[in-house]
Design a protein around this motif. Structure first.
Motif, PDB file in Angstrom:
ATOM      1  N   LEU A 168       0.901  -1.130   0.152  1.00  0.00           N
ATOM      2  CA  LEU A 168       0.088   0.043  -0.167  1.00  0.00           C
ATOM      3  C   LEU A 168       0.840   1.208   0.065  1.00  0.00           C
ATOM      4  O   LEU A 168       1.773   1.289   0.674  1.00  0.00           O
ATOM      5  CB  LEU A 168      -0.996  -0.137   1.280  1.00  0.00           C
ATOM      6  N   ASN A 169       0.565   2.259  -0.887  1.00  0.00           N
ATOM      7  CA  ASN A 169       1.461   3.307  -1.115  1.00  0.00           C
ATOM      8  C   ASN A 169       0.648   4.606  -0.520  1.00  0.00           C
ATOM      9  O   ASN A 169      -0.243   4.846  -0.935  1.00  0.00           O
ATOM     10  CB  ASN A 169       1.730   3.664  -2.384  1.00  0.00           C
ATOM     11  N   ILE A 170       1.212   5.051   0.781  1.00  0.00           N
ATOM     12  CA  ILE A 170       0.450   5.868   1.504  1.00  0.00           C
ATOM     13  C   ILE A 170       1.315   7.173   1.639  1.00  0.00           C
ATOM     14  O   ILE A 170       2.420   7.262   1.919  1.00  0.00           O
ATOM     15  CB  ILE A 170       0.399   5.379   3.084  1.00  0.00           C
ATOM     16  N   ALA A 171       1.057   8.161   0.754  1.00  0.00           N
ATOM     17  CA  ALA A 171       1.729   9.498   0.617  1.00  0.00           C
ATOM     18  C   ALA A 171       1.036  10.617   1.484  1.00  0.00           C
ATOM     19  O   ALA A 171      -0.361  10.887   1.537  1.00  0.00           O
ATOM     20  CB  ALA A 171       1.637   9.668  -0.842  1.00  0.00           C
ATOM     21  N   HIS A 172       1.982  11.384   1.778  1.00  0.00           N
ATOM     22  CA  HIS A 172       1.471  12.648   2.616  1.00  0.00           C
ATOM     23  C   HIS A 172       2.302  13.857   1.669  1.00  0.00           C
ATOM     24  O   HIS A 172       3.668  13.932   2.013  1.00  0.00           O
ATOM     25  CB  HIS A 172       1.599  12.583   4.036  1.00  0.00           C
ATOM     26  N   SER A 173       1.788  14.735   1.331  1.00  0.00           N
ATOM     27  CA  SER A 173       2.180  15.863   0.743  1.00  0.00           C
ATOM     28  C   SER A 173       2.012  17.241   1.521  1.00  0.00           C
ATOM     29  O   SER A 173       0.826  17.276   2.026  1.00  0.00           O
ATOM     30  CB  SER A 173       1.560  16.295  -0.834  1.00  0.00           C
ATOM     31  N   THR A 174       3.039  18.020   1.417  1.00  0.00           N
ATOM     32  CA  THR A 174       2.838  19.499   2.158  1.00  0.00           C
ATOM     33  C   THR A 174       3.320  20.296   1.022  1.00  0.00           C
ATOM     34  O   THR A 174       4.610  20.251   0.510  1.00  0.00           O
ATOM     35  CB  THR A 174       3.992  19.683   3.410  1.00  0.00           C
ATOM     36  N   LEU A 175       2.358  21.254   0.715  1.00  0.00           N
ATOM     37  CA  LEU A 175       2.866  22.285  -0.189  1.00  0.00           C
ATOM     38  C   LEU A 175       2.849  23.817   0.370  1.00  0.00           C
ATOM     39  O   LEU A 175       1.843  24.103   1.330  1.00  0.00           O
ATOM     40  CB  LEU A 175       1.737  22.302  -1.273  1.00  0.00           C
ATOM     41  N   ASP A 176       3.893  24.750   0.045  1.00  0.00           N
ATOM     42  CA  ASP A 176       3.874  25.815   0.570  1.00  0.00           C
ATOM     43  C   ASP A 176       4.531  26.762  -0.432  1.00  0.00           C
ATOM     44  O   ASP A 176       5.531  26.662  -0.840  1.00  0.00           O
ATOM     45  CB  ASP A 176       4.847  25.845   1.891  1.00  0.00           C
ATOM     46  N   VAL A 177       3.612  27.846  -1.186  1.00  0.00           N
ATOM     47  CA  VAL A 177       4.050  28.617  -1.973  1.00  0.00           C
ATOM     48  C   VAL A 177       3.892  30.137  -1.606  1.00  0.00           C
ATOM     49  O   VAL A 177       2.891  30.422  -1.202  1.00  0.00           O
ATOM     50  CB  VAL A 177       3.644  28.277  -3.148  1.00  0.00           C
ATOM     51  N   SER A 178       4.951  31.035  -2.200  1.00  0.00           N
ATOM     52  CA  SER A 178       4.650  32.385  -2.074  1.00  0.00           C
ATOM     53  C   SER A 178       5.256  33.220  -3.231  1.00  0.00           C
ATOM     54  O   SER A 178       6.310  32.584  -3.979  1.00  0.00           O
ATOM     55  CB  SER A 178       5.034  32.893  -0.865  1.00  0.00           C
ATOM     56  N   GLY A 179       4.846  34.256  -3.637  1.00  0.00           N
ATOM     57  CA  GLY A 179       5.486  35.108  -4.568  1.00  0.00           C
ATOM     58  C   GLY A 179       5.155  34.825  -5.855  1.00  0.00           C
ATOM     59  O   GLY A 179       5.765  35.319  -6.853  1.00  0.00           O
ATOM     60  N   VAL A 180       3.961  33.943  -6.251  1.00  0.00           N
ATOM     61  CA  VAL A 180       3.741  33.686  -7.495  1.00  0.00           C
ATOM     62  C   VAL A 180       2.977  35.118  -8.201  1.00  0.00           C
ATOM     63  O   VAL A 180       2.115  35.582  -7.674  1.00  0.00           O
ATOM     64  CB  VAL A 180       2.666  32.509  -7.690  1.00  0.00           C
ATOM     65  N   ILE A 181       3.428  35.471  -9.518  1.00  0.00           N
ATOM     66  CA  ILE A 181       2.796  36.497 -10.095  1.00  0.00           C
ATOM     67  C   ILE A 181       2.189  36.196 -11.248  1.00  0.00           C
ATOM     68  O   ILE A 181       2.866  35.235 -12.059  1.00  0.00           O
ATOM     69  CB  ILE A 181       4.077  37.497 -10.427  1.00  0.00           C
ATOM     70  N   VAL A 182       1.154  36.577 -11.663  1.00  0.00           N
ATOM     71  CA  VAL A 182       0.378  36.146 -12.816  1.00  0.00           C
ATOM     72  C   VAL A 182       0.160  37.611 -13.567  1.00  0.00           C
ATOM     73  O   VAL A 182      -0.211  38.661 -13.202  1.00  0.00           O
ATOM     74  CB  VAL A 182      -0.862  35.325 -12.536  1.00  0.00           C
ATOM     75  N   GLY A 197      -0.174  29.939   2.350  1.00  0.00           N
ATOM     76  CA  GLY A 197       0.738  29.150   3.581  1.00  0.00           C
ATOM     77  C   GLY A 197       0.732  27.554   3.282  1.00  0.00           C
ATOM     78  O   GLY A 197       0.620  27.128   2.379  1.00  0.00           O
ATOM     79  N   SER A 198       1.456  27.108   4.231  1.00  0.00           N
ATOM     80  CA  SER A 198       1.487  25.591   4.278  1.00  0.00           C
ATOM     81  C   SER A 198       0.179  24.939   4.286  1.00  0.00           C
ATOM     82  O   SER A 198      -0.569  25.056   5.208  1.00  0.00           O
ATOM     83  CB  SER A 198       2.379  24.919   5.580  1.00  0.00           C
ATOM     84  N   ARG A 199      -0.069  23.769   3.267  1.00  0.00           N
ATOM     85  CA  ARG A 199      -1.205  23.166   3.140  1.00  0.00           C
ATOM     86  C   ARG A 199      -0.882  21.446   2.832  1.00  0.00           C
ATOM     87  O   ARG A 199       0.037  21.361   2.281  1.00  0.00           O
ATOM     88  CB  ARG A 199      -2.326  23.548   2.143  1.00  0.00           C
ATOM     89  N   SER A 200      -1.839  20.808   3.406  1.00  0.00           N
ATOM     90  CA  SER A 200      -1.330  19.222   3.230  1.00  0.00           C
ATOM     91  C   SER A 200      -2.378  18.662   2.578  1.00  0.00           C
ATOM     92  O   SER A 200      -3.650  19.046   2.394  1.00  0.00           O
ATOM     93  CB  SER A 200      -1.273  18.408   4.597  1.00  0.00           C
ATOM     94  N   ALA A 201      -2.034  17.207   1.965  1.00  0.00           N
ATOM     95  CA  ALA A 201      -2.762  16.380   1.443  1.00  0.00           C
ATOM     96  C   ALA A 201      -2.351  15.193   1.582  1.00  0.00           C
ATOM     97  O   ALA A 201      -1.205  14.992   1.529  1.00  0.00           O
ATOM     98  CB  ALA A 201      -3.108  16.900  -0.230  1.00  0.00           C
ATOM     99  N   THR A 202      -3.102  14.089   1.545  1.00  0.00           N
ATOM    100  CA  THR A 202      -3.004  12.587   1.582  1.00  0.00           C
ATOM    101  C   THR A 202      -3.582  11.951   0.404  1.00  0.00           C
ATOM    102  O   THR A 202      -4.499  12.280  -0.120  1.00  0.00           O
ATOM    103  CB  THR A 202      -3.288  12.064   2.766  1.00  0.00           C
ATOM    104  N   GLY A 203      -3.002  10.646   0.132  1.00  0.00           N
ATOM    105  CA  GLY A 203      -3.462   9.940  -0.825  1.00  0.00           C
ATOM    106  C   GLY A 203      -2.908   8.408  -0.987  1.00  0.00           C
ATOM    107  O   GLY A 203      -2.133   8.125   0.006  1.00  0.00           O
ATOM    108  N   THR A 204      -3.417   7.723  -1.543  1.00  0.00           N
ATOM    109  CA  THR A 204      -3.112   6.033  -1.458  1.00  0.00           C
ATOM    110  C   THR A 204      -2.962   5.513  -2.903  1.00  0.00           C
ATOM    111  O   THR A 204      -3.778   5.982  -3.955  1.00  0.00           O
ATOM    112  CB  THR A 204      -4.145   5.155  -0.508  1.00  0.00           C
ATOM    113  N   GLY A 205      -2.244   4.583  -3.002  1.00  0.00           N
ATOM    114  CA  GLY A 205      -2.158   3.896  -4.430  1.00  0.00           C
ATOM    115  C   GLY A 205      -1.452   2.466  -3.805  1.00  0.00           C
ATOM    116  O   GLY A 205      -1.751   2.156  -2.666  1.00  0.00           O
TER     117      GLY A 205
END
Length: 394
Positions: A168-182, A197-205
Motif C-alpha cells: 500500500l502506497n500511503i503518501a503525505h504531501s505538504t505544499l507551501d508557495v509564495s511570490g507567484v505573479i500572474v 501558507g503551508s497546506r497538506s494532502a494525503t493519498g493512496t495507491g
C-alpha cells in the motif's frame, strides 16, 4: 448562480512556481534517482536486485529475498539552478542544500511470508530570495513540495526461486508557495497571487512486484506502481492548481530489471523504468508546463573486494520531461537532468552491521528554448551524498 473558477492562460507561471525546483529532488522529474544507498550507488538499478530494507520502494517482491533487518539512511542534496525568466536581464539563481531521512524494516513471519515497512521521499523546492519578477508588492519567490511515502508490504515466496509482493502506497504531501505573479485582468498588467501558507494532502495507491531467480546467478524482476491519487490542497485549488482542481497526484510507473552474478565477486544489474507524468491532470494544461512521460535506463555493477568491503559504480540515462518548446513554461522547474553517474561502497563492521555510502553526480545541463519558448533558458546541476546503516536481526 455558481461563480466560475478562473482557469488562467498564465497557469504555466502558476505551476512553475508551484514546483520550483532546486535540483535537489528533481532527478527523474520530481523523483529520486534511486532508493536505498546501495542500489543508488549502482545508478539506481534495483528492480531485480534487492539490497536493503528500502527495497519495497523499488520492487515489493524483493523483501522476500532479504533477511530480517532494518536500514537507516540520510541523503544530503546540494543543487544549483539558473533561470532567465520572462523579462530581459531578469536572472534567478538558486542554491539549495537539504537533508532527507529514509529507511525501512523487514520482519520474517516464515520462510514463505515476509512483512516490511519502507519509507521513501520525493519532492521539490526553491528559495530564490527575491521576487520572481520586479512587480510592486510581490513577495519573495519560494516554494516547497515535500512528499513522504510510507510503504507497508507483504511479500510471499511460494517457491525458493519465486516471490510476489504487494504494498500500500500511503503518501503525505505538504505544499507551501509564495511570490507567484500572474497576468492581471488589465492587459499588460501583473498581479501577485495570495499566499495560502503551508497546506497538506494525503493519498493512496498500490505497488506490485515479482522477482524470479531463474538460476543461482540470474534474477529477473518486474514492478508496478499505480497512480497515487492525492487530496486537494485547500486555497491553492482556487488559483494555483485550478486546472487540476487542487490535486497533485503522483504518477503511475512500471519497469523491468535484471541482475547477473558475473562471478563470485562481481554483480551487474540493469533496469528499464517508465514514469507516466503525461497522464496527470496537472500536466495536461495546454498552457502549462506539459511534462511528458519519462523513460529511464539504469545500469550498475558491484565488486566484493573482500568479505568486508564492496565497491559500486553506476549510471542512468533518461529523457528529460521538459522539451525545448516548453522551456518558458518551466523556467522555475528545471528538471533537466538526463544523465547521472554514481559511486558507492560498503563496509561490514561485523556479521550484523554494515555501513554504506554513495555519491550521485548530475552534471550541469542547459536548455535553450525554441518556438514559443525562444528567449527562455534553463541550467541546473546537482550532487547527492547518501549515508546508511544496515543491521540484521539474526
Amino acid at each position: 448562480m455558481t461563480k466560475k473558477r478562473p482557469r488562467f492562460t498564465y497557469s504555466s507561471i502558476c505551476l512553475a512556481a508551484l514546483l520550483a525546483s532546486a535540483p535537489a529532488f528533481a532527478i527523474n522529474g520530481i523523483q529520486m534517482g534511486g532508493y536505498g544507498v546501495k542500489n543508488s550507488g549502482m545508478g539506481g538499478a534495483s528492480i531485480a536486485l534487492p539490497l536493503d530494507a528500502e527495497a519495497a520502494a523499488n520492487n515489493p517482491a524483493g523483501l522476500a529475498f532479504l533477511p530480517a533487518s532494518y536500514s537507516l539512511e540520510l541523503l544530503v542534496f546540494n543543487g544549483e539552478s539558473t533561470a532567465d525568466y520572462l523579462a530581459p536581464g531578469n536572472r534567478l539563481q538558486n542554491k539549495t542544500t537539504i537533508t532527507i531521512p529514509s529507511g525501512g524494516v523487514i520482519w520474517k513471519y516464515s520462510d514463505q511470508v515476509t512483512f516490511g515497512l519502507s519509507v521513501a521521499a520525493q519532492g521539490t523546492g526553491a528559495d530564490y530570495q527575491q521576487a520572481l519578477l520586479p512587480v510592486p508588492g510581490a513577495a519573495q519567490g519560494k516554494s516547497s513540495l515535500k512528499v513522504v511515502e510510507v510503504i507497508p508490504t507483504l511479500a510471499w515466496k511460494p517457491t525458493p526461486e519465486w516471490s510476489l509482493g504487494a504494498s500500500l502506497n500511503i503518501a503525505h504531501s505538504t505544499l507551501d508557495v509564495s511570490g507567484v505573479i500572474v497576468p492581471a485582468p488589465v492587459p499588460g498588467g501583473l498581479l501577485p497571487l495570495p499566499t495560502h501558507g503551508s497546506r497538506s494532502a494525503t493519498g493512496t495507491g498500490i505497488r506490485l512486484g515479482a522477482l524470479w531467480q531463474t538460476t543461482p546467478d540470474l534474477n529477473l524482476g518486474v514492478n508496478y506502481k499505480s497512480r497515487t491519487r492525492m487530496g486537494k490542497f485547500s486555497g491553492y485549488k482556487d488559483d494555483l492548481l485550478a486546472y487540476s482542481d487542487g490535486r497533485l497526484d503522483l504518477p503511475e510507473q512500471y519497469g523491468v530489471g535484471v541482475a547477473w552474478n558475473v562471478s563470485q565477486n562481481i554483480t551487474v544489474a540493469a533496469d528499464w523504468l517508465r514514469i507516466q507524468y503525461g497522464d496527470l491532470k496537472v500536466m495536461q494544461d495546454p498552457n502549462g508546463f506539459g511534462w511528458r512521460d519519462q523513460t529511464v535506463f539504469r545500469l550498475g555493477a558491484s565488486w566484493a573486494v573482500d568479505p568486508n568491503w564492496t565497491l559500486r559504480v553506476g549510471t542512468s540515462k533518461s529523457r528529460s520531461p521538459i522539451n525545448s518548446s516548453r522551456v518558458a513554461q518551466n523556467v522555475l522547474t528545471p528538471s533537466l537532468f538526463d544523465r547521472t553517474f554514481t559511486i558507492g561502497g560498503s563496509w561490514c563492521a561485523n556479521k550484523k552491521s554494515e555501513f554504506n555510502a554513495a555519491l550521485e553526480i548530475n552534471p550541469r545541463r542547459s536548455v535553450t528554448g525554441t518556438g514559443a519558448s525562444t528567449g527562455a533558458n534553463l541550467s541546473a546541476k546537482a550532487y547527492v551524498l547518501m549515508l546508511g546503516y544496515q543491521h540484521a536481526f539474526d
